[in-house]
Design a protein around this motif. Structure first.
Motif, mmCIF file in Angstrom:
data_model
loop_
_atom_site.group_PDB
_atom_site.id
_atom_site.type_symbol
_atom_site.label_atom_id
_atom_site.label_comp_id
_atom_site.label_asym_id
_atom_site.label_seq_id
_atom_site.Cartn_x
_atom_site.Cartn_y
_atom_site.Cartn_z
ATOM 1 N N THR A 43 0.856 -1.188 0.000
ATOM 2 C CA THR A 43 0.000 0.000 0.000
ATOM 3 C C THR A 43 0.893 1.238 0.000
ATOM 4 N N ASP A 44 0.301 2.407 -0.205
ATOM 5 C CA ASP A 44 1.083 3.650 -0.211
ATOM 6 C C ASP A 44 1.771 3.875 1.141
ATOM 7 N N ASP A 45 1.053 3.617 2.218
ATOM 8 C CA ASP A 45 1.640 3.807 3.552
ATOM 9 C C ASP A 45 2.793 2.832 3.797
ATOM 10 N N GLU A 46 2.648 1.615 3.300
ATOM 11 C CA GLU A 46 3.713 0.630 3.466
ATOM 12 C C GLU A 46 4.957 1.017 2.681
ATOM 13 N N VAL A 47 4.749 1.593 1.499
ATOM 14 C CA VAL A 47 5.881 2.090 0.705
ATOM 15 C C VAL A 47 6.638 3.160 1.479
ATOM 16 N N LYS A 48 5.902 4.058 2.121
ATOM 17 C CA LYS A 48 6.545 5.120 2.902
ATOM 18 C C LYS A 48 7.380 4.539 4.036
ATOM 19 N N GLU A 49 6.841 3.526 4.722
ATOM 20 C CA GLU A 49 7.575 2.913 5.839
ATOM 21 C C GLU A 49 8.859 2.248 5.349
ATOM 22 N N ILE A 50 8.746 1.454 4.286
ATOM 23 C CA ILE A 50 9.924 0.749 3.772
ATOM 24 C C ILE A 50 10.941 1.744 3.206
ATOM 25 N N SER A 51 10.465 2.785 2.548
ATOM 26 C CA SER A 51 11.367 3.797 1.989
ATOM 27 C C SER A 51 12.161 4.495 3.088
ATOM 28 N N ALA A 52 11.509 4.751 4.215
ATOM 29 C CA ALA A 52 12.186 5.395 5.346
ATOM 30 C C ALA A 52 13.300 4.504 5.888
ATOM 31 N N VAL A 53 13.034 3.206 5.971
ATOM 32 C CA VAL A 53 14.047 2.266 6.455
ATOM 33 C C VAL A 53 15.216 2.198 5.476
#
Length: 288
Positions: A121-131
């Motif tokens: 999902t879009d939110d999951e992309v943001k989390e993984i991108s931050a890591v």
């Protein structure tokens, strides 16, 4: 088919930056300057790849997808790929040595690539991108801190675990048939003469899945491991034989179920039922 043993050789083939280390490589994709079409390939290491808005020309719909993909040794990308050079993404490459030294971190997800991608999902992309941003910071620094990198890899794997559980729950119809087929395969196994106890790998092979993937699906939907499901059925079958075939002794029941040693069957039954097979039979007869 092209087979790549090292990060350096694979990165050169793709058009990626050369790795800074032989056991771990972190980077971002640069599609306009990368190979967009390939023949079948295999790599002798592990890859976790996140691709955002990827359009694969080999798929009928050619709709963009955002997902995590996995590659592992002995896994062949048989069709290669043919993609539009418009996606974004990042990748993590890990040597077999690194995986073995840190096996406790990686659980089972690295062989999922043989079955399905993890759609984000879009939110999951943001989390993984931050890591990944933090991983890149410590990977590219002059004093590379592998302990910190390892910590962020652990976070990434934990996110993957959580996101897969979400994917399993979001579309249960896609996975229910796997559980049903697995349970039916256990029944089918015992509808014929058997010479040994079945294991998870046996049923995974029958279903064309890896044992880890099958186990995770079964555990998610039954709240019991695949092995526990097998054991439950063996106990159910044992009880039926003990009650319905009074002339069969415990040894004969053990062999009928595929146990090599009758003593092991007795210990197994006692552990599961809190009674020995003989005690179970006598108790059932008294109730009658």
């Amino acid at each position: 088919m092209k087979n790549f043993k090292t990060f350096a050789a694979y990165n050169e083939y793709l058009g990626l930056n050369q790795p800074l280390d032989n056991d771990i490589d972190v980077g971002y994709y640069d599609p306009p300057n990368m190979l967009s079409k390939s023949e079948a390939v295999a790599v002798d290491f592990y890859r976790i790849s996140i691709k955002i808005n990827l359009i694969n020309k080999n798929t009928p719909t050619k709709k963009p997808i955002t997902a995590v993909f996995f590659n592992s040794p002995e896994m062949v990308v048989s069709e290669g790929w043919d993609v539009e050079p418009t996606y974004q993404g990042m990748y993590l490459q890990l040597s077999k040595k690194f995986i073995e030294e840190n096996r406790f971190l990686f659980k089972t997800y690295l062989d999922y690539g043989q079955h399905e991608a993890l759609h984000l999902t879009d939110d999951e992309v943001k989390e993984i991108s931050a890591v990944f941003k933090l991983m890149m910071k410590y990977y590219e620094s002059e004093k590379r801190n592998f302990n910190v990198l390892l910590s962020y890899i652990n976070v990434l794997i934990s996110l993957v675990e959580a996101f897969y559980k979400r994917q399993f729950s979001t579309d249960p119809k896609q996975y229910n048939h796997i559980v049903t087929d697995f349970q039916q395969s256990i029944i089918d196994y015992y509808n014929q003469p058997v010479s040994q106890l079945p294991n998870v790998q046996y049923f995974a092979d029958k279903l064309g899945l890896t044992a880890n993937y099958l186990g995770d699906i079964v555990k998610h939907f039954t709240q019991k491991s695949a092995l526990e499901n097998i054991h439950d059925f063996v106990i159910k079958k044992a009880k039926e034989l003990l009650l319905e075939n009074q002339k069969m002794n415990t040894t004969e029941v053990a062999y009928e179920l595929g146990f090599e040693y009758p003593n092991y069957f007795s210990k197994f039954f006692k552990k599961q039922v809190n009674l020995t097979p003989k005690e179970f039979r006598l108790q059932a007869m008294k109730k009658k």
